[in-house]
Write an enzyme that holds these catalytic residues in place. Structure first.
Site, PDB file in Angstrom:
ATOM      1  N   ARG A 102       7.136  -1.363  21.129  1.00  0.00           N
ATOM      2  CA  ARG A 102       7.837  -0.687  22.233  1.00  0.00           C
ATOM      3  C   ARG A 102       8.414  -1.752  23.130  1.00  0.00           C
ATOM      4  O   ARG A 102       7.675  -2.569  23.700  1.00  0.00           O
ATOM      5  CB  ARG A 102       6.867   0.198  23.027  1.00  0.00           C
ATOM      6  CG  ARG A 102       7.452   0.648  24.369  1.00  0.00           C
ATOM      7  CD  ARG A 102       6.626   1.718  25.043  1.00  0.00           C
ATOM      8  NE  ARG A 102       6.737   2.955  24.295  1.00  0.00           N
ATOM      9  CZ  ARG A 102       6.224   4.117  24.702  1.00  0.00           C
ATOM     10  NH1 ARG A 102       5.561   4.181  25.849  1.00  0.00           N
ATOM     11  NH2 ARG A 102       6.376   5.203  23.969  1.00  0.00           N
ATOM     12  N   GLN A 132       9.064   9.798  18.271  1.00  0.00           N
ATOM     13  CA  GLN A 132       8.935  11.033  19.033  1.00  0.00           C
ATOM     14  C   GLN A 132       9.733  12.146  18.358  1.00  0.00           C
ATOM     15  O   GLN A 132       9.298  13.294  18.287  1.00  0.00           O
ATOM     16  CB  GLN A 132       9.439  10.831  20.459  1.00  0.00           C
ATOM     17  CG  GLN A 132       9.327  12.069  21.329  1.00  0.00           C
ATOM     18  CD  GLN A 132       7.887  12.434  21.646  1.00  0.00           C
ATOM     19  OE1 GLN A 132       7.131  11.604  22.138  1.00  0.00           O
ATOM     20  NE2 GLN A 132       7.497  13.670  21.367  1.00  0.00           N
ATOM     21  N   ASP A 225      13.404  15.726  29.492  1.00  0.00           N
ATOM     22  CA  ASP A 225      12.684  14.453  29.585  1.00  0.00           C
ATOM     23  C   ASP A 225      12.835  13.982  31.029  1.00  0.00           C
ATOM     24  O   ASP A 225      13.689  14.484  31.777  1.00  0.00           O
ATOM     25  CB  ASP A 225      13.308  13.454  28.594  1.00  0.00           C
ATOM     26  CG  ASP A 225      12.591  12.106  28.567  1.00  0.00           C
ATOM     27  OD1 ASP A 225      11.415  12.036  28.999  1.00  0.00           O
ATOM     28  OD2 ASP A 225      13.210  11.116  28.126  1.00  0.00           O
TER      29      ASP A 225
HETATM   30  N1  NVA Z   1      12.885   8.537  28.310  1.00  0.00           N
HETATM   31  C1  NVA Z   1      11.492   8.218  28.573  1.00  0.00           C
HETATM   32  C2  NVA Z   1      10.642   8.595  27.406  1.00  0.00           C
HETATM   33  C3  NVA Z   1       9.166   8.435  27.633  1.00  0.00           C
HETATM   34  C4  NVA Z   1       8.329   8.680  26.419  1.00  0.00           C
HETATM   35  C5  NVA Z   1      11.353   6.745  28.887  1.00  0.00           C
HETATM   36  O1  NVA Z   1      11.990   5.932  28.209  1.00  0.00           O
HETATM   37  O2  NVA Z   1      10.616   6.405  29.804  1.00  0.00           O
END
Ligand code: NVA
Length: 312
Positions: A102, A132, A225
């Site tokens: 990540r 996801q 989101d």
């Molecule tokens: N768009 C959000 C997703 C979190 C899983 C982020 O990048 O923080």
């Protein structure tokens, strides 16, 4: 050996996406049926941004696949700061069977994949969140059956990683993907073109608009989101102003089909992008989504390891 990676949603062809989702269904029913990391071999998990679901679901997934999850502290490693991404990739690839990362820049993930010699999996970048999406598509399948022809509407910051990933993964699944966000907060023209090219092959469709009410009309799936993705914290106040008319409320949801489901990748901010009575209401499937991260990620890791081994 040609190594397979999962860096963006369209790294899986539409047929491969079906194969991975089918495997996820099978592994959800029989969690220990695939053991690609038996030994155990180690899988590195690196986080340069906060995490809860991703760390836990990958840790559990790797263990269930017979492997040993190895948490690598992104700050201690100083990837791209203390040493180059290329050198980190070469070192990790000599130690672990797969790298789960990540981070911020998609280009860094691509560099990691170019030099690692083992599968690299995108555990979220600024641009995409493909794991996801596999979990989300698995969840839609469980609640709605065949994905082909379903209409999904993403409301909110459609220019973020989830908006992009919904375009590509939804198009791959033959879904009709609508995104609704304010001007300047929808996917780029290039992203639309990339998704439209996929949709032309699958019978799917992609469209963007500024109008959440029109976009949600008769949808099968409504998705949102956070308005403030990780790394954008300084823009919080400005973003909350820009998105204030994009909350998924009961009134907005009432425009979708009566049996529409509501999705959110979490973390959620009740009263901002989604009303509490919606996320905590009967149409919400967010806890299924969170669980399905593990099953979907097991399937894609098993797939990548198997396909990489098959390549000359
Ligand atoms: N768009 C959000 C997703 C979190 C899983 C982020 O990048 O923080």
């Amino acid at each position: 050996m040609t190594v397979r990676h999962f860096l963006a949603d369209d790294d899986l062809t539409p047929a491969e996406q079906v194969e991975v989702l089918d495997l996820a269904v099978r592994l959800k029913a029989a969690p220990h049926d695939a053991r690609p990391y038996a030994g155990p071999q180690s899988v590195a998990m690196i986080f340069d941004k906060p995490t809860l679901r991703t760390q836990v679901s990958f840790g559990a997934a790797i263990a269930e696949l017979g492997g040993s999850p190895m948490l690598v502290d992104g700050k201690l490693a100083g990837i791209g700061v203390r040493e180059s991404v290329e050198d980190v990739a070469r070192v990790l690839g000599r130690q672990v069977a797969t790298i789960v990362w990540r981070t911020f820049a998609q280009s860094d993930l691509e560099t990691m994949a170019s030099y690692a010699g083992v599968p690299v999996v995108n555990a979220l970048t600024d641009e995409f969140h493909p794991c996801q999406l596999l979990a989300d598509l698995l969840t839609v399948r469980e609640h709605k059956g065949d994905l082909t022809g379903l209409t999904v509407t993403f409301v909110g910051d459609a220019a973020n990683n989830m908006g992009n990933s919904w375009l590509l993964a939804g198009a791959s699944a033959g879904m009709h993907v609508r995104v609704a966000g304010p001007d300047g907060y929808r996917p780029s023209e290039q992203m639309f073109a990339r998704a439209a090219a996929i949709a032309a092959r699958t019978g799917g469709a992609v469209s963007g608009s500024e109008d959440p009410e029109a976009a949600v009309q008769d949808a099968d799936v409504v998705v949102t989101d956070t308005w403030v993705s990780m790394g954008m914290e300084e823009e919080k106040a400005a973003r909350e102003a820009v998105f204030s008319s994009y909350t998924v409320t009961t009134d907005l949801l009432a425009r979708a089909k009566d049996d529409a489901i509501v999705m959110h990748c979490l973390p959620a901010y009740r009263g901002k992008e989604i009303a509490a009575e919606v996320i905590d209401g009967p149409q919400s499937v967010v806890w299924d989504e969170a669980e399905n991260r593990r099953h979907a990620q097991k399937a894609v890791m098993a797939f990548l390891v198997a396909r990489s081994a098959e390549q000359p």
